[in-house]
Design an enzyme around this catalytic site. Structure first.
Site, PDB file in Angstrom:
ATOM      1  N   ASP A   9     -10.116   3.724  -1.182  1.00 39.54           N
ATOM      2  CA  ASP A   9     -10.833   2.730  -0.393  1.00 39.54           C
ATOM      3  C   ASP A   9     -12.339   2.784  -0.621  1.00 39.54           C
ATOM      4  O   ASP A   9     -12.947   3.863  -0.655  1.00 39.54           O
ATOM      5  CB  ASP A   9     -10.576   2.948   1.097  1.00 39.54           C
ATOM      6  CG  ASP A   9      -9.175   2.554   1.504  1.00 39.54           C
ATOM      7  OD1 ASP A   9      -8.401   2.148   0.628  1.00 39.54           O
ATOM      8  OD2 ASP A   9      -8.855   2.662   2.705  1.00 39.54           O
TER       9      ASP A   9
ATOM     10  N   ASP B 181       0.836  -1.206   0.000  1.00 45.51           N
ATOM     11  CA  ASP B 181       0.000   0.000   0.000  1.00 45.51           C
ATOM     12  C   ASP B 181       0.870   1.255   0.000  1.00 45.51           C
ATOM     13  O   ASP B 181       1.698   1.437   0.894  1.00 45.51           O
ATOM     14  CB  ASP B 181      -0.888  -0.042   1.244  1.00 45.51           C
ATOM     15  CG  ASP B 181      -2.092   0.860   1.144  1.00 45.51           C
ATOM     16  OD1 ASP B 181      -2.087   1.783   0.310  1.00 45.51           O
ATOM     17  OD2 ASP B 181      -3.051   0.649   1.913  1.00 45.51           O
TER      18      ASP B 181
END
Length: 504
Positions: free
Chosen positions: A327, A266
């Site tokens: 997200d 990430d």
């Protein structure tokens, strides 16, 4: 992107600006220490030299200040913003009084006031940041993994960083007991929150919540499942834990030794270091090469939010899937914006390299069963990875029925690997089509609106077939009838090849 990271970027940038103000003021102290630095972003030092000023951060290393203007109290300045394209510049004020600096500014929805004092030699030695360099750009060999989109479970959507060894073991057991493993969900992925600190040898240890990562991997493997883990190319992860910056090859070897089968990487604090396509690609390539060098088969998930045309180079960096979005949240608006609008903008993925519109929210409670069926149908039509994000231990029968529907899974996992595409829109309704390996095809009808609608399919859309399998109803239906879609509802149909009826 997660809100803590947004706060991190803005707060860090703010502190960077303070340095510039101090440099212009020609304050006596040459190095300043931010003793009241918050958890996000963890900026520590301000250094003032003849060539300007820099801030040293636990998160983002060294950041230069810019565009400082004097005012009556001290200084004001404009700061670049990495995440909000609508507001690329932020305005800050730094007041200087004696040997104290006070920084004031707005960070997203928060108002920030921070102060700094002269740093001691010990503080300077402890917090100075040593940058690393990236490898040259190259193309990594395709390894044959992820021939179909990965399926499994990930901890973040339900547990965030509040995850531990006991919960992961119980989730693995529940995946077996509920039939999810046998339905194809094989990965058990630990997201952010497992990391501890590095030892003197540089090796990253898990934190106290994960006392034996190798033992956990063995436990998961013994149940016919695979273990996934999480890291970042930056110094810190999205939740503020230790990232892989400066220790990429070492961490890859550690993950392999534990028995890890999947890595989500990430970008997080790496945003400050890697922003151009060349930098981001080489940052992800570095870990991709390191994983391959371990000799262990590890599926590699690139989580950089769909930036810098990742779908065009993800495979070349060693990736098997790459995020196309920030997200997801557990609501219909977020899900459809990602699945119907953003994800389709990317070049089609396929065997060995998949577009990833983020994890499933099915079962987390923010949407109705009707909306969750649309969510599942849309991900299946998109050839998306199916990574559950709910608490499997407390799964309702309705959630189980949605997630284990064999025909939905078969569409998602179809070996042809060609994702669906929009055929047409009719007001708030849409018709999507996906070719399948057996020569047939799937059709999905989605209603984004707040009122029920009726859709009639055309002969071209049905390939002249008069019958199809209604995947959710589990029965054959006539394609000549209109299909009633409730608000936020969907219909998913599978057509056989050349038979005029659906396949069993």
């Amino acid at each position: 992107m997660r809100r803590p990271v947004r706060r991190a970027l803005a707060s860090l940038a703010a502190l960077s600006a303070v340095l510039a103000g101090v440099a212009a003021h020609a304050a006596a102290a040459q190095v300043w220490y931010f003793a009241d630095s918050p958890t996000y972003p963890g900026v520590r030092l301000l250094e003032i030299g003849e060539d300007g000023a820099t801030v040293t951060s636990d998160w983002y290393g060294t950041m230069p200040a810019q565009n400082v203007r004097r005012n009556a109290q001290g200084f004001e300045f404009d700061l670049g913003n990495l995440n909000d394209n609508a507001r690329p510049v932020r305005h800050w004020v730094a007041a200087v009084q004696g040997d104290q600096l006070t920084l004031t500014g707005d960070i997203w929805t928060s108002h920030v006031v921070q102060s700094a004092r002269p740093a001691t030699p010990q503080e300077q030695k402890r917090y100075r940041f040593t940058p690393t360099s990236l490898p040259p750009l190259t193309d990594l060999a395709v390894d044959g993994q992820a021939a179909t989109p990965p399926m499994g479970w990930s901890s973040w959507n339900r547990f965030a960083e509040n995850i531990d060894d006991k919960t992961v073991r119980e989730i693995a057991d529940a995946m077996v007991a509920t039939g999810l493993r046998d339905a194809g969900y094989t990965y058990v992925n630990i997201d952010d929150g497992w990391q501890g600190e590095r030892g003197a040898d540089g090796i990253l240890r898990p934190n106290a919540k994960f006392p034996d990562m190798k033992g956990l991997a063995d436990y998961v493997h013994a149940r016919g499942l695979k273990l996934g883990i999480y890291s970042s190319p930056g110094p810190k992860t999205c939740a503020g834990f230790t990232g892989s910056y400066g220790h990429v090859a070492q961490d890859a070897r550690t993950f392999a030794a534990w028995g890890v089968d999947y890595l989500k990487y990430d970008l997080c604090s790496g945003e400050w270091f890697y922003r151009s396509q060349d930098e981001v690609r080489r940052g992800y390539q570095e870990m991709g090469a390191a994983l391959k060098a371990t000799g262990r088969s590890i599926v590699y998930s690139l989580c950089e939010y769909g930036r810098v045309d990742v779908a065009t180079w993800g495979r070349k960096a060693g990736g098997h899937l790459w995020r196309t979005t920030g997200d997801i949240t557990d609501d219909f608006a977020s899900m459809t914006a990602i699945g119907l609008d953003r994800n389709p903008r990317f070049p089609a993925g396929g065997p060995g390299g998949w577009n990833d519109p983020d994890m499933l929210e099915v079962g987390n409670g923010g949407m109705s069963a009707v909306e969750y069926r649309a969510h599942m149908a849309l991900w299946a039509m998109s050839s998306a990875p199916l990574l559950m994000g709910h608490d499997v231990r407390a799964m309702s029968a309705e959630t189980k029925e949605i997630l284990e529907n064999k025909d939905v899974i078969a569409i998602d996992q179809d070996r042809l690997g060609v994702p669906g595409h929009r055929l047409r829109s009719a007001g708030q309704a849409e018709v999507w089509s996906r070719p399948l390996a057996d020569g047939g095809h799937a059709l999905a009808l989605f209603n984004r609106g707040e009122q029920a609608v009726t859709l009639h399919l055309t002969p071209a859309e049905t390939a002249q077939q008069t019958m199809a399998l209604d995947v959710w109803a589990q029965r054959r239906v006539s394609t000549g009838d209109g299909f009633v879609l409730p608000a936020h509802g969907s219909v998913l149909l599978r057509f056989a090849t050349g038979l005029g009826v659906s396949a069993d």
